[in-house]
Design an enzyme around this catalytic site. Structure first.
Site, PDB file in Angstrom:
ATOM      1  CD  GLU A  52     -23.986 -16.067  31.178  1.00  0.00           C
ATOM      2  OE1 GLU A  52     -23.736 -15.630  30.047  1.00  0.00           O
ATOM      3  OE2 GLU A  52     -24.702 -15.472  32.008  1.00  0.00           O
ATOM      4  CD  GLU A  72     -43.689 -13.393  45.621  1.00  0.00           C
ATOM      5  OE1 GLU A  72     -44.807 -13.518  46.154  1.00  0.00           O
ATOM      6  OE2 GLU A  72     -42.757 -12.748  46.138  1.00  0.00           O
TER       7      GLU A  72
END
Length: 301
Positions: A114, A83
């Site tokens: 992870e 963004e």
């Protein structure tokens, strides 16, 4: 650190019977818990301010703003970076997000990624991480092996390492230059850190990135002036921004934008200083691209 002992994994006594209440009470419980998020972020304002000031120096010197994390935290980082680019006219090379497991992990849960410290280091080596860069490691638990390793490696190469977690005294925070830890408490749904923890992380990331952009001169007054007019919609937005910033007409804004070859900061400066293109460009160069400073310089000459 035992994962089961983390605050983010504890049961919330306020929502123990959330499955047995009516919908009105259910959403009221969630809303009451969400109100804790803003207060938890407020307690971290000094750390956020410190991170912004340190990061801006590196960003202005050509450093990249890199977000890294796994799962929900990784996705929030990718979102913030994505963004930022159209909002402030940044290149993809200036800011981007890295998520454990790569692009596929944006849409699917991948087993084991992870937990891999090696994967994190390799991912940062692939982008040639260096001492100019800023790395924001995001993990609600503060204990995700991938993210902790990423922050460790960032410090090792001399990059600025910023930790965003939702617990105290986490491995992530201990390995960062600056740690931001809004403590939101147990989730409404036990362990669902996409809820309060995710909201807190999003608020912190918004504040960090917006603050860096403001300090880097991408904002004039409270207007995003680095919008790039590439189509009819963004050109209209650019003209509105110029008109609002200079308190002039849309027609005058359009003329200035044409003179400035669609460069919004330059167009604003042309109107504010009533100078030539060459003079406005010189002022922007002298002020490091900060329109506010450029206007002040014009008043001194």
């Amino acid at each position: 650190m035992n994962f089961e002992d983390l605050l983010t994994e504890q049961r919330n006594r306020h929502s123990t019977h959330i499955d047995q209440v009516d919908t009105d009470e259910m959403v009221a419980i969630i809303n009451r818990e969400d109100q804790r998020v803003g207060r938890s972020v407020q307690k971290q304002l000094s750390q956020i301010s410190e991170a912004i000031n340190l990061a801006t120096k590196r960003f202005d010197a050509g450093g990249r703003l890199i977000y890294i994390g796994a799962g929900t935290s990784g996705r929030l980082g990718v979102l913030d970076a994505t963004e930022l680019r159209p909002t402030y006219g940044l290149e993809e090379s200036q800011t981007f997000g890295i998520i454990a497991g790569g692009p596929e992990a944006m849409f699917h849960t991948l087993d084991g990624v992870e937990d891999s410290a090696e994967l994190a280091e390799n991912d940062l080596k692939k982008v040639d991480l260096n001492e100019k860069d800023i790395v924001i490691g995001i993990a609600a638990s503060g204990a995700t092996a991938y993210t902790v390793a990423a922050v460790k490696y960032a410090k090792q190469v001399g990059a600025l390492a910023i930790a965003v977690a939702c617990v105290t005294d986490s491995p992530l925070a201990k390995n960062a230059n600056v740690s931001i830890c809004p403590i939101v408490g147990p989730e409404v749904i036990t362990g669902a850190t996409l809820m309060k923890a995710g909201t807190a992380q999003k608020m912190v990331l918004n504040m960090l990135s917006s603050g860096i952009m403001i300090r880097s001169g991408k904002v004039y007054q409270n207007l995003m002036i680095n919008v790039v007019p590439t189509n009819a919609k963004t050109k209209r937005r650019a003209k509105r921004i110029i008109a609002a910033a200079t308190q002039t007409s849309t027609l005058a804004a359009e003329r200035a934008l044409d003179r400035a070859d669609n460069n919004v900061p330059l167009a604003i400066l042309l109107i504010e200083t009533k100078g030539t293109i060459a003079e406005a460009k010189a002022l922007l160069h002298q002020s490091g691209g900060h329109v506010s400073d450029a206007v002040k310089l014009s008043l001194q000459s």
